[in-house]
Enzyme design. Structure first.
Site, short mmCIF file in Angstrom:
data_model
loop_
_atom_site.label_atom_id
_atom_site.label_comp_id
_atom_site.label_asym_id
_atom_site.label_seq_id
_atom_site.Cartn_x
_atom_site.Cartn_y
_atom_site.Cartn_z
CB THR A 17 5.87 10.20 11.12
OG1 THR A 17 5.48 9.27 10.29
CG2 THR A 17 7.29 10.09 11.31
CE1 TYR B 26 -4.05 2.05 0.30
CE2 TYR B 26 -2.48 3.31 1.60
CZ TYR B 26 -3.63 3.20 0.78
OH TYR B 26 -4.59 4.36 0.98
CD GLN C 169 -11.66 2.45 -0.34
OE1 GLN C 169 -11.90 2.44 0.80
NE2 GLN C 169 -11.74 3.57 -1.15
CD GLN D 138 10.70 12.58 9.99
OE1 GLN D 138 10.00 11.67 10.19
NE2 GLN D 138 11.37 13.19 8.87
CG ASP E 221 11.33 10.11 6.61
OD1 ASP E 221 11.21 9.13 7.26
OD2 ASP E 221 10.93 11.22 6.99
CD GLU F 27 8.25 6.14 12.21
OE1 GLU F 27 8.08 5.71 11.21
OE2 GLU F 27 7.81 7.12 12.64
CG ASN G 92 -5.81 6.84 6.45
OD1 ASN G 92 -6.03 5.81 6.55
ND2 ASN G 92 -6.64 7.60 5.60
#
Length: 442
Positions: free
Chosen positions: A233, A126, A187, A255, A359, A325, A210
Site C-alpha cells: 500500500t 481473494y 495455494q 496507511q 479503504d 496508489e 501479501n
C-alpha cells in the site's frame, strides 16, 4: 530549484553481492507451489494449507449451513455496517456499469458496427487474512464482479491463526459470492487459476494479498486474467501552507500501519508543515498507545518521505512523478488536483475526505495500482470484469462492393495478397468488377 527532502527513505541493508539481506525467495516458493498444484490438485492444496495455515478441514468450501452458523456469530452492528458499506459500493459500481453502453452505429450507408460488453464467465476473488480480517476487500471484489454481471464468482479467504474469520465470511456472503472457500495464500490462487478436483477453474482473479499472493497472480497472468500487479500500500499527501501538520501525520500513519513496507510521502510547499508533520508522527508513534505503532514505525522509518517544493504547482508535479496508489490533497483548492495531476490510483480531495474512507466505507474501489502502475492503469472497477467485443455487418451490396475495392487497394499496399482477394471477391460479387485471378465461381 530542486525539491528539498526533509526526510528520505532509509537505504535497504545489502550484502556483499548487493542483494537485500534477509530477502526470501518468494518467486521460487510460489513457483514450486503452483507446479505442485498443477500436478497434484487437491492433495497439494491440502498439504500447503496444513503447512502454511495449519488448516485442513474435510472440505475447504463452506456449506450453506456452515455459512449461516458463522454469520449467526457476527454482532448485529457489524452485519448492519457491512450492509451499509456494501450499499455504497453497490451504488457506485452500478453507476460505473450504467456508464458503459452497448451501441451500434451505421458509419456509412449499409455498414453497421457495434460494441457489446460481456461479463467474464468465472471470476475468483481473494480476500486477505494475515494480520487483519479485510472485510472491505470482499465488498470491492465480489460485489463489483456481481454488479458487472459475472455469473460465477468464487471467493477464497484464509483462516486467521486457525480460526474462521466470521465477519469476513459474512461480508463475502452478503456481497454475493456463489461459493466461499476457507483457503489462503499461493495455494488458493493456484487452485482457482488452474482448477482442482473440488475447486473450479476461473478465468480472472482479483483481490489484494501479501507478496506470495501477488507473485502467484503475476506468474499465472496469461493463463488467467488478473486485476493488477500489486505491491505494498502507498499514500502520498499534497499539502499547502494552510494544511494541518497533525492531520498530515495522522493520515500518513493510517496507511503506514498496513505493513512494514508502506511508502508514506508528504509533498508540501511549506517547510513548516513538513517539519511539524515529522514531529507529530514521532509523537503519535511514541506517546499515544497506537496498537499498530510497531508496523507503522517500521514503514515510516524505512519508507517515509517529506519533500518541500517552492510552489504548490511544483508540489503537484513532484507528486505526479510518484504515481502513488492513494493521493490525498490537503490544500485550499483541492479540486485543482483534478487538472494538475494525472498519475494516481485514487484522489481524496480536501480535509473532510481521507484515504481510510476509501479503504473501508465510501464506495469507490480500494483495489488500486501500486509501484508506479498508475501511469498506465486505474484500479479495479466494473469494467475490469467485462470483455468489450465488437461486431460488424454490411447490409447492402453497394457498401460491400465499395469496401471490397478499398480493401483490395489497402491490402496490396501492405503486400497482403490473400486479404486483397477477399475484398476483390466482394467487389466482384456485389459491384460486378472483373477480377482476373478468379478462374472459377460457384
Amino acid at each position: 530549484m530542486s525539491p528539498t527532502y526533509l526526510k528520505k527513505p532509509a537505504p535497504l541493508p545489502t550484502n556483499e553481492t548487493g542483494h537485500v539481506t534477509g530477502q526470501i525467495d518468494v518467486k521460487g516458493i510460489v513457483s514450486s507451489v503452483i507446479d505442485d498444484v498443477r500436478k497434484n490438485g487437491d492433495e497439494a492444496v491440502r498439504r500447503y494449507s496444513e503447512k502454511f495455515d495449519k488448516w485442513s478441514p474435510e472440505s475447504f468450501r463452506l456449506s450453506k449451513e456452515q455459512i449461516e452458523a458463522i454469520i449467526s456469530k457476527v454482532p448485529q452492528q457489524t452485519i448492519d455496517d457491512i450492509k451499509e458499506v456494501q450499499s455504497n459500493v453497490r451504488a457506485f459500481a452500478q453507476k460505473q456499469k450504467e456508464s458503459l453502453k452497448d451501441f451500434e452505429v451505421e458509419i456509412r450507408p449499409g455498414v453497421h458496427l457495434g460494441q457489446k460488453n460481456v461479463p467474464i464467465d468465472a471470476v475468483g476473488c481473494y480476500i486477505p487474512g494475515g494480520r487483519y480480517p479485510l472485510l472491505a476487500s470482499a465488498h470491492m471484489t465480489i460485489l463489483t464482479a456481481k454488479i458487472a454481471g459475472v455469473p460465477n464468482v468464487i471467493a477464497c479467504t484464509p483462516p486467521i491463526n486457525g480460526e474462521i474469520p466470521n465477519a469476513t465470511v459474512a461480508a463475502m456472503y452478503f456481497a454475493g459470492a456463489d461459493a466461499i472457500y476457507l483457503l489462503g495464500g499461493t495455494q488458493a490462487i493456484a487452485a482457482m487459476a488452474i482448477g482442482t478436483e473440488t475447486i473450479p477453474k476461473v478465468n480472472f482473479i482479483c483481490g489484494p494479498g501479501n507478496a506470495f499472493v501477488a507473485t502467484a497472480k503475476a506468474m499465472l497472468y496469461g493463463e488467467i486474467g488478473i486485476d493488477l500487479f500489486a505491491g505494498p500500500t502507498e499514500v502520498l499527501i499534497v499539502a499547502d501552507e494552510d494544511a494541518s501538520p497533525f492531520m498530515c501525520a495522522v493520515d500518513l500513519l493510517s496507511q503506514a500501519e498496513h505493513g512494514p513496507d508502506t511508502p508514506a510521502v508528504l509533498v508540501t510547499n511549506s517547510e513548516r508543515v513538513g517539519k511539524e508533520t515529522i514531529e507529530h508522527v514521532e509523537k503519535i508513534l511514541t506517546t499515544t498507545n497506537m496498537s499498530t505503532a510497531g508496523l507503522a514505525s517500521t514503514s515510516w522509518k524505512a519508507f517515509g518521505e517529506v519533500v518541500v517544493t517552492e510552489t504548490i504547482d511544483e508540489a503537484y508535479k513532484v507528486a505526479d512523478t510518484y504515481a502513488s496508489e492513494h493521493v490525498q490533497i490537503l490544500t485550499k483548492s483541492p479540486r485543482d488536483a483534478l487538472t494538475k495531476m494525472s498519475n494516481y490510483g485514487a484522489l481524496f480531495l480536501g480535509a473532510k475526505t481521507c484515504v481510510s474512507y476509501g479503504d473501508k466505507v465510501i464506495g469507490t474501489n480500494h483495489v488500486l495500482p501500486t509501484k508506479g502502475a498508475a501511469r498506465y492503469t486505474g484500479g479495479l472497477c466494473v469494467q475490469k470484469f467485462l470483455k468489450t467485443y465488437t461486431y460488424q455487418e454490411i447490409k447492402t451490396e453497394e457498401a460491400s462492393g465499395a469496401l471490397g475495392r478499398l480493401c483490395g487497394r489497402a491490402a496490396r499496399a501492405e503486400n497482403f495478397e490473400g486479404h486483397a482477394r477477399s475484398g476483390d471477391l466482394r467487389a466482384s460479387l456485389f459491384a460486378k468488377d472483373q477480377i482476373d485471378w478468379i478462374y472459377t465461381r460457384e
